[in-house]
Design a protein around this motif. Structure first.
Motif, mmCIF file in Angstrom:
data_model
loop_
_atom_site.group_PDB
_atom_site.id
_atom_site.type_symbol
_atom_site.label_atom_id
_atom_site.label_comp_id
_atom_site.label_asym_id
_atom_site.label_seq_id
_atom_site.Cartn_x
_atom_site.Cartn_y
_atom_site.Cartn_z
ATOM 1 N N THR A 1 0.830 -1.207 0.000
ATOM 2 C CA THR A 1 0.000 0.000 0.000
ATOM 3 C C THR A 1 0.867 1.261 0.000
ATOM 4 O O THR A 1 0.543 2.232 -0.675
ATOM 5 N N ILE A 2 1.957 1.208 0.752
ATOM 6 C CA ILE A 2 2.788 2.414 0.820
ATOM 7 C C ILE A 2 3.445 2.692 -0.523
ATOM 8 O O ILE A 2 3.405 3.813 -1.030
ATOM 9 N N VAL A 3 4.019 1.641 -1.105
ATOM 10 C CA VAL A 3 4.664 1.845 -2.401
ATOM 11 C C VAL A 3 3.617 2.251 -3.439
ATOM 12 O O VAL A 3 3.834 3.146 -4.250
ATOM 13 N N GLY A 4 2.431 1.611 -3.368
ATOM 14 C CA GLY A 4 1.373 1.926 -4.326
ATOM 15 C C GLY A 4 0.947 3.375 -4.240
ATOM 16 O O GLY A 4 0.666 4.021 -5.245
ATOM 17 N N LYS A 5 0.904 3.905 -3.035
ATOM 18 C CA LYS A 5 0.495 5.303 -2.883
ATOM 19 C C LYS A 5 1.624 6.255 -3.218
ATOM 20 O O LYS A 5 1.393 7.372 -3.650
ATOM 21 N N GLY A 6 2.842 5.816 -2.952
ATOM 22 C CA GLY A 6 3.947 6.767 -2.984
ATOM 23 C C GLY A 6 4.692 6.849 -4.288
ATOM 24 O O GLY A 6 5.327 7.861 -4.559
ATOM 25 N N ILE B 1 8.864 5.803 1.717
ATOM 26 C CA ILE B 1 9.705 4.936 0.883
ATOM 27 C C ILE B 1 11.173 5.339 1.039
ATOM 28 O O ILE B 1 12.056 4.487 1.194
ATOM 29 N N VAL B 2 11.419 6.650 1.014
ATOM 30 C CA VAL B 2 12.801 7.113 1.161
ATOM 31 C C VAL B 2 13.364 6.674 2.512
ATOM 32 O O VAL B 2 14.485 6.144 2.599
#
Lengths: 488, 438
Positions: free
Chosen positions: B53-58, B414-415
């Motif tokens: 979800t985080i990668v998908g949003k970010g 992500i960073v």
């Protein structure tokens, strides 16, 4: 010249002293009796004498002079009134600092004749690439220039004093080089003191925590009675205008404590079964290869910062559960986006690796012979685990769960983002409740007068939190240690 | 003898009943195993869902929509009264967004008198163009009067629409982008002058009220300064403390107290360290608020127990024979430790330190209390300047409602996770490469 250069020069003096001292010491050895210490110890002794006192002086001096200049600047700023051009004192101080930094870029000649108004000064500074707030006031120029001059003088004095001290130390150290001089013992004694000092930092930290919080808590209890804090059921600190007569609020700990414990309970209900079963599987069933992949993956879960869990709860899980419950009832959601359940579940996920790695260690510490005995009697592996290994590991596991619970109680970012801020008492896990840690953050972020009960209450909350977790940790560590001794 | 006893046992009737029992017990065994597997899967699935979800949003935030505009640095707009020779501040105050708007109108073939069309251009180009064009002109005033092709950032809503994040089925009045603007976007895209470019700004900008010109650059620098302080304080102190406790300390009340203290400090909630920092470093010593120095001090105290525990384990793992050999050839106790034991323990110590630092890098709660929740636009120049750090930047952005900032939040996570991954990877590598079994 910034103080750091003086430190560099002092270190250079120290290095020279080291080299010279070594040289002298080895020159003295030639043709005579054996020296007590190897030459470089003589050098090190001279270096320590040259650097330690001088650097201490630099540190103390620069802290002192910074505070002095700062106080002086603050004293010179005109009193804040309603029609002051700058919104707050701290803003004005910031502008003076910026201006002072910018002034340093000018060459000496320009600095000597500063214009009186900022309008004249700005183009000169802009030419040097210093961008300043356009509403910098004229009176600030004099203050900034004065502060610069003041700190320059202070620096020069302090630096020269430190250099003299360094040279004196080096000279004394070098003069005392002698074949009989016990330089190694002296150096080693200083090193040992340094080592001891470093390990005292742990005690100092604890003392610092306890004293600072006790102090502020007593301060808080002078305006709010401890009884109404510890047994009050209403939390309503009321951020009324500071200083206004009736700004006293109610500071009841009970709703916060209840929320904290409730969320921790939900988290443990998630984390303990999952963590414990993973640990059992990993310790008793998994092949070496599976273990070598799964264990780091679960540890990855432990390495993710809690803010990430909090945001996951806030933007993904919370809205998802709310929409899900709305779909289930066909209309109104019965799970709020910020709820005990959401916060507890996410915190539980975070705690899985904590439980599993702690109990993994404990389970593997159960002696092989006990397992073999049980298996040899014909028990299956699961029977061995349930009837022999887990009972034997129980005290250790209880300790691990206590440690996990203390993590859950002290966890902050997840609940700040996912649990809500409304301090109320409710038994419904799908509603929002708040915790001690959330309130500590809430009371202390934002510009508040430090000495109002509204901010001081954070320290009382912190002390409560510290005391609760401390007791849990001590008990847990005691149990775990006792347990370990049992099988060693 | 054994034969006799076996024969004398009554075994004839048992098998049937025992088999049923065995089957049940084996079923229980399988169930138990399944629970274990299920528990592990649940943990791993949570991990996967969270990361996806985080990668998908970010990930969209790593691209930023830009528009290539033929910008005419019109002297009439920049310097209508023609006094830039005498007053250089004209160049700073000029209305640069108008230049971009005019260029956009030219690009789209809209006449300047077409009021409704021109109005639709509002917010099309990011307001960050003001700084971009100003810097160009200030650096080279001879640009005035010329036309240059410049890539400028699109506004936040246009950026979201370009990436398909705005639902176009919603009635026009209820969404952030009008039909006319969508038409412009399509036209520019077809002409090839509007495209997603790699968002270098994400790594260079600081906080901003506009999503398209905000980035984690300043926060990374702040985190770097803070980690530097943590490393410089926690590593030497931690190693020194563990050497003392492991090699020199005699068993005494004092060392017992120190030991209990360290173990307890490792489990004290991090927010309590924030309270310590607020009461001691800010209020008592008067250090500046929001400074990486204070953050570093607090986090150094926070990770110190971790480093001490790891270092002690590493020192303990060095076999006594090494010490005894050194002492045997006449080394002093300290020479034995510093020349022989410490170098051998160093990989373990560094591994522990890196893991502690990774923990510190992601820590947020104590920093909120020492005032690092500030809106920081400029790169801090030292450890006493006001700064922000990565996790706090994430916390601040998560509060903002704009779609652009939500994507930015995930991008910043992500960073942060990338940094943590690198650090943990380094720790694992170090352990693998230098680990020695005695």
């Amino acid at each position: 010249m910034p103080m750091i250069y003086y430190v560099a020069v002092i270190l250079a003096i120290g290095i020279v002293a080291l080299a010279v001292g070594r040289q002298r010491a080895s020159a003295q050895t030639r043709g005579r009796d054996k020296q007590h210490s190897r030459p470089h110890y003589h050098g090190w002794w001279a270096m320590l004498l040259a650097t330690i006192p001088a650097i201490l002086l630099v540190v103390v001096w620069s802290i002192g002079s910074t505070i002095y200049v700062e106080r002086h600047i603050e004293a010179q700023i005109p009193e804040q009134t309603d029609d002051s051009p700058i919104a707050s004192r701290s803003l004005a101080i910031g502008m003076i600092h910026n201006l002072a930094d910018a002034l340093r870029r000018l060459d000496a000649e320009a600095r000597a004749n500063l214009p009186a108004t900022f309008a004249e000064l700005q183009p000169k500074l802009a030419a040097k690439g210093a961008a300043l707030a356009p509403d910098t006031q004229d009176y600030m120029i004099a203050i900034a220039a004065g502060a610069n001059a003041e700190s320059d003088t202070l620096r020069l004095t302090g630096g020269v004093l430190a250099l003299i001290l360094a040279l004196a130390g080096a000279a004394y150290g070098l003069r005392s080089i002698h074949p009989r001089a016990q330089a190694r013992n002296k150096v080693e004694r200083i090193v040992l003191w340094a080592l001891l000092g470093s390990s005292m930092i742990a005690i100092l930290t604890t003392v610092g925590i306890v004293l600072s919080m006790l102090f502020e808590t007593f301060h808080f209890f002078s305006s709010v009675s401890p009884l109404s804090f510890f047994f009050g059921t209403v939390w309503d600190p009321r951020f009324a205008a500071a200083g206004a007569g009736d700004s006293a609020g109610q500071f009841g700990l009970i709703p916060l404590l209840a929320g904290t414990l409730y969320i921790a309970l939900v988290a443990l209900l998630v984390a303990v079964p999952i963590g414990l079963m993973s640990a059992v599987y990993m310790a008793e069933y998994a092949s070496r290869r599976v273990r070598s992949i799964v264990k780091p993956a679960l540890e990855l879960l432990a390495g993710i910062p809690t803010i990430v869990y909090g945001i996951f709860a806030l933007v993904t899980l919370g809205p998802f559960l709310r929409d899900l419950s709305a779909a289930l009832t066909g209309g109104t959601p019965f799970i709020q986006a910020q709820s005990i359940f959401t916060a507890g579940v996410v915190m539980g996920i975070m705690l899985i690796p904590v439980v599993s790695s702690l109990s993994d260690d404990i389970i593997t510490a159960v002696p092989r012979a006990m397992r073999d005995g049980s298996l040899g009697l014909g028990a299956t592996r699961s029977e061995t685990i349930k009837r022999v290994v887990l009972p034997a590991a129980l005290p250790g596991i209880v300790g691990a769960i206590l440690l996990t619970a203390s993590r859950a109680i002290g966890e902050t970012m997840i609940v700040v983002l996912a649990a809500g801020v409304a301090a109320k008492l409710t038994a419904n896990p799908f509603e929002a409740m708040t915790t001690i840690t959330v309130k500590i953050v809430n009371q202390l972020t934002g510009d508040l007068e430090f000495n109002s009960p509204q901010t001081l209450v954070a320290f009382a909350l912190g002390l409560t939190l510290f005391a609760v977790t401390l007791v849990m940790n001590i008990v847990a560590l005691y149990i775990v240690r006792k347990y370990r001794e049992q099988y060693e | 003898m054994t034969d006799v006893t076996l024969d004398s046992l009554p075994v004839a009737t048992a098998p049937a009943r025992r088999d049923i029992g065995i089957r049940k017990r084996y079923a229980a065994e399988r169930r138990f195993r399944f629970y274990g597997l299920a528990a592990i899967s649940v943990g791993l699935i949570f991990l996967a869902v969270m990361l996806v979800t985080i990668v998908g949003k970010g990930y969209t935030s790593f691209m930023q929509t830009s528009i290539l505009l033929p910008i005419t640095f019109d002297a009439k707009v920049i310097d209508p009264q023609n006094k830039r020779e005498t007053d250089p501040s004209v160049l700073i105050k000029a209305n640069y967004p108008n230049l971009a708007r005019d260029a956009l109108a030219t690009r789209l073939g809209i006449s300047k008198d077409d009021k409704p069309q021109i109005a639709a251009l509002k917010g099309f180009v990011s307001d960050g163009v003001r700084v971009q064009l100003r810097d160009m002109v200030v650096a080279d005033p001879s640009l005035i009067g010329q036309t240059r092709d410049v890539w400028v950032l699109a506004g936040a809503n246009i950026d979201s629409a370009f990436k398909g994040q705005i639902d176009l089925d919603v009635a026009e009045g209820n969404r952030k982008v009008s039909d006319r603007q969508v038409g412009f976007i399509d036209k520019l895209r077809d002409e090839g002058v509007m495209e997603g470019k790699f968002n270098t700004g994400l790594f260079t900008y600081g906080a901003s009220s506009r999503p398209e010109t905000s980035g984690v650059g300043v926060a990374i620098i702040g985190s770097f300064y803070m980690m530097l302080i943590v490393l410089l304080l926690a590593l030497p102190i931690g190693v020194a403390a563990s050497i003392y406790l492991e090699e020199f300390a005699k068993k005494s009340r004092l060392t017992d107290i120190i030991e209990v203290n360290i173990n307890n400090l490792a489990a004290v909630p991090s927010i309590v360290f924030g309270l310590l920092g607020l009461a001691i470093f800010l209020n008592f010593f008067g250090l500046p608020r929001s400074a990486p120095l204070v953050g570093g001090l607090v986090l150094a105290l926070l990770v110190l127990p971790t480093i001490i525990i790891a270092s002690r384990a590493a020192l303990k793992a060095v076999p006594p024979s090494i010490r005894e050999a050194a002492l045997g050839v006449g080394a002093s106790k300290q020479q034995a430790v510093f020349h022989h034991v410490l170098p051998l323990a160093m990989p373990g110590i560094l591994t522990g330190t890196i893991i502690g630092m990774a923990h510190a890098l992601g820590e947020t709660a104590p920093l909120l209390l020492i005032g690092m929740v500030a809106f920081i636009v400029d790169v801090p120049h030292g450890v006493t300047d006001a700064a922000t750090v990565l996790p706090v930047q994430i916390f601040l952005w998560s509060d903002l409602p704009e779609v652009g900032f939500q994507a930015k939040t995930s991008a910043a996570i992500i960073v942060l996770l990338a940094f943590l991954l690198i650090m943990n990877g380094a720790a694992i590598l170090l352990r693998k490469r230098f680990e020695r079994r005695w």
